[in-house]
Design an enzyme around this catalytic site. Structure first.
Site, PDB file in Angstrom:
ATOM      1  CE1 TYR A  22      -8.480   6.137   2.623  1.00 25.61           C
ATOM      2  CE2 TYR A  22     -10.028   6.903   0.949  1.00 25.61           C
ATOM      3  CZ  TYR A  22      -8.822   7.028   1.611  1.00 25.61           C
ATOM      4  OH  TYR A  22      -7.952   8.029   1.271  1.00 25.61           O
ATOM      5  CG  HIS A  77      -1.232  14.427   2.984  1.00 30.89           C
ATOM      6  ND1 HIS A  77      -0.387  13.435   3.420  1.00 30.89           N
ATOM      7  CD2 HIS A  77      -2.444  13.815   2.787  1.00 30.89           C
ATOM      8  CE1 HIS A  77      -1.039  12.285   3.455  1.00 30.89           C
ATOM      9  NE2 HIS A  77      -2.293  12.486   3.087  1.00 30.89           N
ATOM     10  CG  HIS A  97      -2.359   7.769   7.316  1.00 33.34           C
ATOM     11  ND1 HIS A  97      -3.154   8.879   7.193  1.00 33.34           N
ATOM     12  CD2 HIS A  97      -1.203   8.185   7.876  1.00 33.34           C
ATOM     13  CE1 HIS A  97      -2.484   9.926   7.643  1.00 33.34           C
ATOM     14  NE2 HIS A  97      -1.305   9.539   8.065  1.00 33.34           N
ATOM     15  NE  ARG A 108      -3.795  10.232  -1.574  1.00 29.79           N
ATOM     16  CZ  ARG A 108      -4.915  10.912  -1.311  1.00 29.79           C
ATOM     17  NH1 ARG A 108      -5.175  11.304  -0.088  1.00 29.79           N
ATOM     18  NH2 ARG A 108      -5.772  11.188  -2.268  1.00 29.79           N
TER      19      ARG A 108
HETATM   20  C1  DQA Z   1      -6.039   8.636   4.905  1.00 33.08           C
HETATM   21  C2  DQA Z   1      -5.010   8.925   3.808  1.00 33.08           C
HETATM   22  C3  DQA Z   1      -5.044  10.381   3.403  1.00 33.08           C
HETATM   23  O1  DQA Z   1      -4.085  10.629   2.383  1.00 33.08           O
HETATM   24  C4  DQA Z   1      -6.414  10.729   2.865  1.00 33.08           C
HETATM   25  O2  DQA Z   1      -6.481  12.110   2.543  1.00 33.08           O
HETATM   26  C5  DQA Z   1      -7.524  10.323   3.761  1.00 33.08           C
HETATM   27  C6  DQA Z   1      -7.423   9.067   4.504  1.00 33.08           C
HETATM   28  C7  DQA Z   1      -6.094   7.137   5.248  1.00 33.08           C
HETATM   29  O3  DQA Z   1      -6.655   6.816   6.289  1.00 33.08           O
HETATM   30  O4  DQA Z   1      -5.626   6.303   4.478  1.00 33.08           O
HETATM   31  O5  DQA Z   1      -8.556  10.987   3.816  1.00 33.08           O
HETATM   32  O6  DQA Z   1      -5.642   9.322   6.083  1.00 33.08           O
END
Ligand code: DQA
Length: 140
Positions: A22, A77, A97, A108
């Site tokens: 992230y 999800h 995302h 996911r």
């Molecule tokens: C997310 C992807 C999701 O699968 C995950 O649970 C997140 C962040 C993303 O921004 O990539 O918390 O939404």
């Protein structure tokens, strides 16, 4: 023009959380650059770790904002209720995302949000929020 950004659970830990996936920037650090880039529009920001609070905020801004940028994070999800909230409001929602959810675990790949959203952006990092706003602005 009013745009609402809504972030779901654990996104308050951006910059500290799984930085290999992230990144190292918190949303609070990123938001001013977005507001500067889109100085002509009003951008509100809401984050919650609680599903019901996200739904309440979607309902609140859903009839007054011109568009919503939503990263439902893990609730993407699992949450039928967030999908229902999006279907029930007026403002168009762009699902964002940060990571490429389709290149990760199989769970996911399921989104309860995508079918109700105007569109979805994934895997482009924080840039996805900017692109989502550009879309909402250009489709006003
Ligand atoms: C997310 C992807 C999701 O699968 C995950 O649970 C997140 C962040 C993303 O921004 O990539 O918390 O939404």
């Amino acid at each position: 023009m009013k745009i609402a950004i809504i972030n779901g659970p654990n996104l308050n830990l951006l910059g500290k959380r799984e930085t290999g996936i992230y990144g190292t920037m918190s949303f609070e650090e990123f938001l001013p650059s977005l507001k500067k880039k889109f100085a002509h529009i009003t951008i509100s920001y809401f984050q919650s770790n609680i599903e019901g609070e996200l739904i309440t905020e979607l309902q609140r801004v859903g009839f007054e904002a011109d568009g919503i940028v939503l990263n439902p994070a893990g609730y993407t999800h699992t949450s039928v209720a967030i999908g229902d909230a999006i279907a029930g409001i007026k403002a168009p929602v762009v699902e964002v995302h940060i990571s490429n959810v389709h290149a990760r675990e199989d769970f996911r790949k399921l989104s309860h949000v995508s079918a109700k959203a105007a569109g979805s952006i994934f895997g482009l990092g924080l840039k996805g929020y900017e692109l989502a706003i550009e879309y909402l602005v250009s489709n006003k």
